[in-house]
Design an enzyme around this catalytic site. Structure first.
Site, PDB file in Angstrom:
ATOM      1  N   SER A  13       0.839  -1.197   0.000  1.00 52.61           N
ATOM      2  CA  SER A  13       0.000   0.000   0.000  1.00 52.61           C
ATOM      3  C   SER A  13       0.876   1.249   0.000  1.00 52.61           C
ATOM      4  O   SER A  13       1.642   1.489   0.925  1.00 52.61           O
ATOM      5  CB  SER A  13      -0.910   0.005   1.229  1.00 52.61           C
ATOM      6  OG  SER A  13      -1.538   1.262   1.320  1.00 52.61           O
ATOM      7  N   HIS A  38      -1.460  -1.078  -4.135  1.00 55.79           N
ATOM      8  CA  HIS A  38      -2.716  -0.643  -3.535  1.00 55.79           C
ATOM      9  C   HIS A  38      -2.645   0.862  -3.297  1.00 55.79           C
ATOM     10  O   HIS A  38      -1.684   1.356  -2.705  1.00 55.79           O
ATOM     11  CB  HIS A  38      -2.916  -1.406  -2.219  1.00 55.79           C
ATOM     12  CG  HIS A  38      -4.220  -1.155  -1.542  1.00 55.79           C
ATOM     13  ND1 HIS A  38      -5.377  -1.820  -1.877  1.00 55.79           N
ATOM     14  CD2 HIS A  38      -4.550  -0.310  -0.537  1.00 55.79           C
ATOM     15  CE1 HIS A  38      -6.362  -1.406  -1.094  1.00 55.79           C
ATOM     16  NE2 HIS A  38      -5.888  -0.478  -0.272  1.00 55.79           N
ATOM     17  N   ASP A  40      -4.570   4.046  -1.720  1.00 55.72           N
ATOM     18  CA  ASP A  40      -5.621   4.449  -0.780  1.00 55.72           C
ATOM     19  C   ASP A  40      -6.029   5.886  -1.009  1.00 55.72           C
ATOM     20  O   ASP A  40      -5.234   6.803  -0.800  1.00 55.72           O
ATOM     21  CB  ASP A  40      -5.095   4.314   0.658  1.00 55.72           C
ATOM     22  CG  ASP A  40      -5.041   2.866   1.087  1.00 55.72           C
ATOM     23  OD1 ASP A  40      -6.076   2.186   0.980  1.00 55.72           O
ATOM     24  OD2 ASP A  40      -3.967   2.420   1.523  1.00 55.72           O
ATOM     25  N   MET A  42      -8.370   8.836   0.217  1.00 55.10           N
ATOM     26  CA  MET A  42      -9.147   9.273   1.388  1.00 55.10           C
ATOM     27  C   MET A  42      -9.603  10.709   1.186  1.00 55.10           C
ATOM     28  O   MET A  42      -8.798  11.563   0.817  1.00 55.10           O
ATOM     29  CB  MET A  42      -8.274   9.187   2.632  1.00 55.10           C
ATOM     30  CG  MET A  42      -7.728   7.800   2.882  1.00 55.10           C
ATOM     31  SD  MET A  42      -6.636   7.815   4.308  1.00 55.10           S
ATOM     32  CE  MET A  42      -6.201   6.082   4.391  1.00 55.10           C
ATOM     33  N   HIS A  71      -8.403   1.983  -3.884  1.00 57.61           N
ATOM     34  CA  HIS A  71      -9.343   1.827  -2.777  1.00 57.61           C
ATOM     35  C   HIS A  71      -9.923   3.197  -2.440  1.00 57.61           C
ATOM     36  O   HIS A  71      -9.239   4.036  -1.869  1.00 57.61           O
ATOM     37  CB  HIS A  71      -8.576   1.221  -1.586  1.00 57.61           C
ATOM     38  CG  HIS A  71      -9.398   1.030  -0.363  1.00 57.61           C
ATOM     39  ND1 HIS A  71      -8.839   0.699   0.858  1.00 57.61           N
ATOM     40  CD2 HIS A  71     -10.736   1.112  -0.146  1.00 57.61           C
ATOM     41  CE1 HIS A  71      -9.790   0.583   1.754  1.00 57.61           C
ATOM     42  NE2 HIS A  71     -10.954   0.837   1.184  1.00 57.61           N
ATOM     43  N   MET A  73     -11.898   5.393  -0.321  1.00 60.86           N
ATOM     44  CA  MET A  73     -12.537   5.651   0.977  1.00 60.86           C
ATOM     45  C   MET A  73     -13.129   7.053   0.885  1.00 60.86           C
ATOM     46  O   MET A  73     -12.598   8.012   1.441  1.00 60.86           O
ATOM     47  CB  MET A  73     -11.490   5.544   2.095  1.00 60.86           C
ATOM     48  CG  MET A  73     -11.093   4.097   2.361  1.00 60.86           C
ATOM     49  SD  MET A  73      -9.541   3.978   3.245  1.00 60.86           S
ATOM     50  CE  MET A  73      -8.416   4.058   1.873  1.00 60.86           C
ATOM     51  N   MET A 142     -11.890  -5.145   5.357  1.00 59.47           N
ATOM     52  CA  MET A 142     -11.037  -4.248   6.140  1.00 59.47           C
ATOM     53  C   MET A 142     -10.769  -4.889   7.499  1.00 59.47           C
ATOM     54  O   MET A 142     -11.697  -5.300   8.194  1.00 59.47           O
ATOM     55  CB  MET A 142     -11.726  -2.887   6.353  1.00 59.47           C
ATOM     56  CG  MET A 142     -11.820  -1.991   5.138  1.00 59.47           C
ATOM     57  SD  MET A 142     -10.249  -1.587   4.346  1.00 59.47           S
ATOM     58  CE  MET A 142      -9.301  -0.865   5.681  1.00 59.47           C
ATOM     59  N   ASP A 180      -7.005  -5.905   4.382  1.00 66.49           N
ATOM     60  CA  ASP A 180      -6.347  -4.595   4.366  1.00 66.49           C
ATOM     61  C   ASP A 180      -6.381  -3.997   5.762  1.00 66.49           C
ATOM     62  O   ASP A 180      -7.457  -3.715   6.290  1.00 66.49           O
ATOM     63  CB  ASP A 180      -7.105  -3.706   3.365  1.00 66.49           C
ATOM     64  CG  ASP A 180      -6.482  -2.330   3.192  1.00 66.49           C
ATOM     65  OD1 ASP A 180      -5.379  -2.093   3.714  1.00 66.49           O
ATOM     66  OD2 ASP A 180      -7.124  -1.494   2.517  1.00 66.49           O
TER      67      ASP A 180
END
Ligand code: DX5
Ligand code: ZN
Length: 239
Positions: A13, A38, A40, A42, A71, A73, A142, A180
């Site tokens: 990640s 990966h 992330d 946010m 991913h 979020m 998660m 994750d």
């Protein structure tokens, strides 16, 4: 023939990399023997943190051939899907907690020609994902509450992985089961035994002295711990 058993994938990640040099870090991940990267995303609303956006993904896309596992979020992923698709995402993961928006988000990701992932947070019951299993390429369980790297793995999430694996077998589906949050050699082994096949790890991989050695070790560990590994039975030919 057990066609719904997947090859194990290791996905560092990027959140845990040295963020002053995303490009070099993406290249380092590309040389590490990892399968996926990966990413992330946010938004400061769905989770109480902000990471990076499509511009960063676009900038690092030419630097590695790794599969980009994005991913999201985010409370409003619908406003971002096209940008991330153009930036070079291979898969986009949305959260089942967005409830009634989930069907249209899945549809939109598919229409952009990308793989679809569905993530579930620790407090959400696994039953929430059941209606979507036929439509997804990956289920992301998660194992921490999302928003920050470096948190401790929540063992209470393990039964969800077992349930996801049970459904996959019963329904003869082939979605990946990813984990994750707080994934290190020990927790990866526990998740592999429960049925996970895709391992997202930030701190334990990017924080290691050698990313390459850490990826190699995690891969060996999850291979050894996958259900059926080391057993005496061999798969039949099915011929
Ligand atoms: C957490 C993110 C994770 C994070 C994992 O909200 O979804 O992907 O990078 O970091 P570690 O492996 O440090 O727990
Ligand atoms: Zn993530």
């Amino acid at each position: 023939m057990n066609s719904n058993v997947a090859e194990m994938m290791i996905a560092p990640s990027l959140l845990a990399c040295n963020q002053s040099c995303f490009g070099e870090e993406a290249e380092r991940a590309g040389r590490s023997g990892a399968d996926w990267l990966h990413l992330d995303i946010m938004d400061g609303h769905f989770v109480p943190n902000i990471s990076f956006g499509p511009q960063v993904v676009k900038a690092i896309r030419p630097l590695t051939k790794l599969f980009f596992d994005v991913h999201l979020m985010c409370s409003k992923p619908e406003i971002l899907l096209e940008s991330f698709a153009k930036a070079g995402a291979d898969e986009m993961i949305i959260h089942v907690e967005l409830s009634e928006q989930v069907p249209s988000l899945i549809h939109k990701i598919k229409s952009l020609g990308k793989k679809v992932g569905l993530a579930i947070n620790p407090p959400t019951a696994i039953a929430a994902v059941q209606p979507f299993l036929e439509q997804i390429d990956l289920l992301l369980v998660m194992t921490v509450n999302p928003g920050f790297g470096g948190q401790e793995f929540i063992p209470k999430c393990l039964p969800k992985i077992q349930q996801a694996q049970g459904w996959r077998r019963e329904k003869n589906l082939s979605y990946r089961i990813s984990v994750d949050g707080g994934i290190n050699d020990q927790t990866a082994a526990e998740c592999a035994r429960s049925g996970a096949d895709t391992f997202v790890a930030g701190t334990s991989l990017f924080g290691a002295r050698s990313l390459e050695a850490a990826v190699k070790k995690m891969r060996e560990i999850v291979n050894e711990n996958q259900p059926g590994a080391g057993g005496l039975e061999m798969e039949g030919t099915g011929a």
